[in-house]
Write an enzyme that holds these catalytic residues in place. Structure first.
Site, short mmCIF file in Angstrom:
data_model
loop_
_atom_site.label_atom_id
_atom_site.label_comp_id
_atom_site.label_asym_id
_atom_site.label_seq_id
_atom_site.Cartn_x
_atom_site.Cartn_y
_atom_site.Cartn_z
N ALA A 71 -15.16 15.90 22.39
CA ALA A 71 -14.15 16.68 22.15
C ALA A 71 -14.18 16.99 20.58
O ALA A 71 -13.60 16.37 19.70
CB ALA A 71 -12.75 16.18 22.45
N MET A 72 -15.04 17.94 20.32
CA MET A 72 -15.30 18.17 18.80
C MET A 72 -13.96 18.82 18.35
O MET A 72 -13.81 18.93 17.28
CB MET A 72 -16.45 19.24 18.70
CG MET A 72 -17.82 18.79 19.29
SD MET A 72 -18.23 17.15 18.82
CE MET A 72 -18.61 17.50 17.09
N GLY A 73 -13.24 19.86 19.21
CA GLY A 73 -12.28 20.59 19.05
C GLY A 73 -12.65 21.72 18.04
O GLY A 73 -11.53 22.46 17.25
N CYS A 132 -13.33 25.78 27.30
CA CYS A 132 -13.52 24.80 26.58
C CYS A 132 -12.32 24.01 27.04
O CYS A 132 -11.07 24.29 27.18
CB CYS A 132 -13.17 25.02 25.00
SG CYS A 132 -13.03 23.24 24.16
N GLY A 247 -26.36 23.55 32.01
CA GLY A 247 -25.87 22.28 32.54
C GLY A 247 -26.74 21.15 32.72
O GLY A 247 -27.40 21.46 34.01
C1 DHB Z 1 -15.80 21.77 22.89
C2 DHB Z 1 -15.69 22.96 23.21
C3 DHB Z 1 -16.13 23.27 24.65
O1 DHB Z 1 -16.36 24.63 25.01
C4 DHB Z 1 -16.64 22.26 25.14
O2 DHB Z 1 -17.37 22.41 26.64
C5 DHB Z 1 -16.74 21.02 24.75
C6 DHB Z 1 -16.34 20.83 23.59
C7 DHB Z 1 -15.18 21.33 21.64
O3 DHB Z 1 -15.35 21.83 20.53
O4 DHB Z 1 -14.31 20.45 21.67
#
Ligand code: DHB
Length: 309
Positions: A71-73, A132, A247
């Site tokens: 979860a980069m955000g 996301c 994937g």
């Molecule tokens: C994030 C964004 C995405 O689309 C994803 O599949 C996983 C992580 C992100 O930046 O949190």
């Protein structure tokens, strides 16, 4: 035997179908160029928002047994900076390695704004990240969760730019076919599938707290590949536009499976984290060896075999 690895999407030629997926290393022009030097047939930027974003605090990612949770955000340096980076990439990338600019926003109008802004750099494609799973508290439900919302984003971007549009779909829906058909009707030039699965959660047994600062995150990597294959199969059966299959692909046979499920190109993300940039040369070589050993001279000869009558 001579093998033709090229694939064409919306009239744009890829020297091979193995493409860097969004989110992994596509943060600068120089990095996109490096990925191409390592053999990729196309490169996708990390998702770009209109304004720069810091992303979530650490920890943002964990390696699991058969994949990654993150979860980069959506950290990124914003549209203005990324226009420069994409221009650098476009100048130096060889022919046959298209650049896909992934864009993200929290409203329909802002999707249009960021797509229009990034069009100045003339990427070969724009990919709308409407899927996301990690910013729900901030952005609300992903647009990919609903055919009407997915269509509105698609129409808005198509209205604001002439660059071919790929819409990236989510596996976290009841019926991905409905969403794919809706975005095709709304004008999408291609779709990519899938974004990360989930969200998922990992709990620390000592503190009893979720480990990721965001608590939940999207799952990627080998464990989700069969879900991606099923989604690509479902989509390719019902739309006429090309599908980019993404994937859990980490070798040439995985990539061939994606093509058989109906994909015209194959995205690679998490495997880059496990294996480094050289994974592109490895996958492409294994894919070519598969074609040779099965006497396929062109990708079209086995694309979509899984759903052919
Ligand atoms: C994030 C964004 C995405 O689309 C994803 O599949 C996983 C992580 C992100 O930046 O949190």
């Amino acid at each position: 035997m001579k093998v033709d690895l090229t694939t064409t999407i919306c009239g744009i030629k890829f020297r091979n179908p193995i493409v860097l997926a969004a989110g992994v290393v596509g943060t600068t022009g120089q990095l996109l160029i490096r990925v191409a030097k390592n053999g990729a047939g196309g490169v996708t930027t990390k998702s770009i928002s209109l304004e720069p974003r810091k992303g979530h605090p650490n920890p943002t990612a964990l390696v699991l047994e058969h994949g990654v949770i993150n979860a980069m955000g959506l950290p990124n340096s914003g549209a203005k900076m990324m226009v420069r980076e994409i221009r650098t990439a476009k100048k130096l990338l060889p022919r046959g390695v298209p650049v896909i600019a992934s864009v993200v926003a929290d409203s329909v109008g802002e999707f249009g704004d960021v797509a229009e802004a990034i069009s100045k750099a003339q990427p070969d494609f724009i990919e709308a990240n409407i899927s996301c799973p990690n910013v729900e508290y901030e952005f609300g439900k992903p647009f990919a969760a609903d055919p009407t919302n997915a269509s509105r984003v698609t129409q808005e971007i198509k209205r604001r730019t002439k660059i071919p549009l790929i819409v990236k779909l989510s596996p976290n829906v009841e019926n991905i076919r409905t969403i794919a058909v809706a975005v095709e009707k709304a004008g999408a030039d291609a779709v990519s599938a899938i974004n990360t699965l989930g969200p998922g959660m990992v709990v620390d047994l000592e503190s009893g707290e979720p480990i990721l600062a965001n608590k939940v995150g999207g799952i990627s990597g080998p464990a989700i590949r069969p879900i991606a294959i099923r989604c690509v199969y479902d989509i390719a059966k019902v739309v006429r536009i090309p599908v980019i299959g993404i994937g859990g692909v980490s070798n040439g046979l995985d990539a061939a499976e994606m093509i058989m499920a109906g994909a015209s190109a194959v995205g690679v993300g998490t495997a880059v984290l496990y294996r480094g940039l050289s994974v592109f040369e490895k996958i492409t070589k294994e894919f070519k060896d598969f074609m040779k050993s099965h006497k396929y001279q062109r990708i079209e000869q086995f694309r979509g075999l899984a759903y052919a009558d």
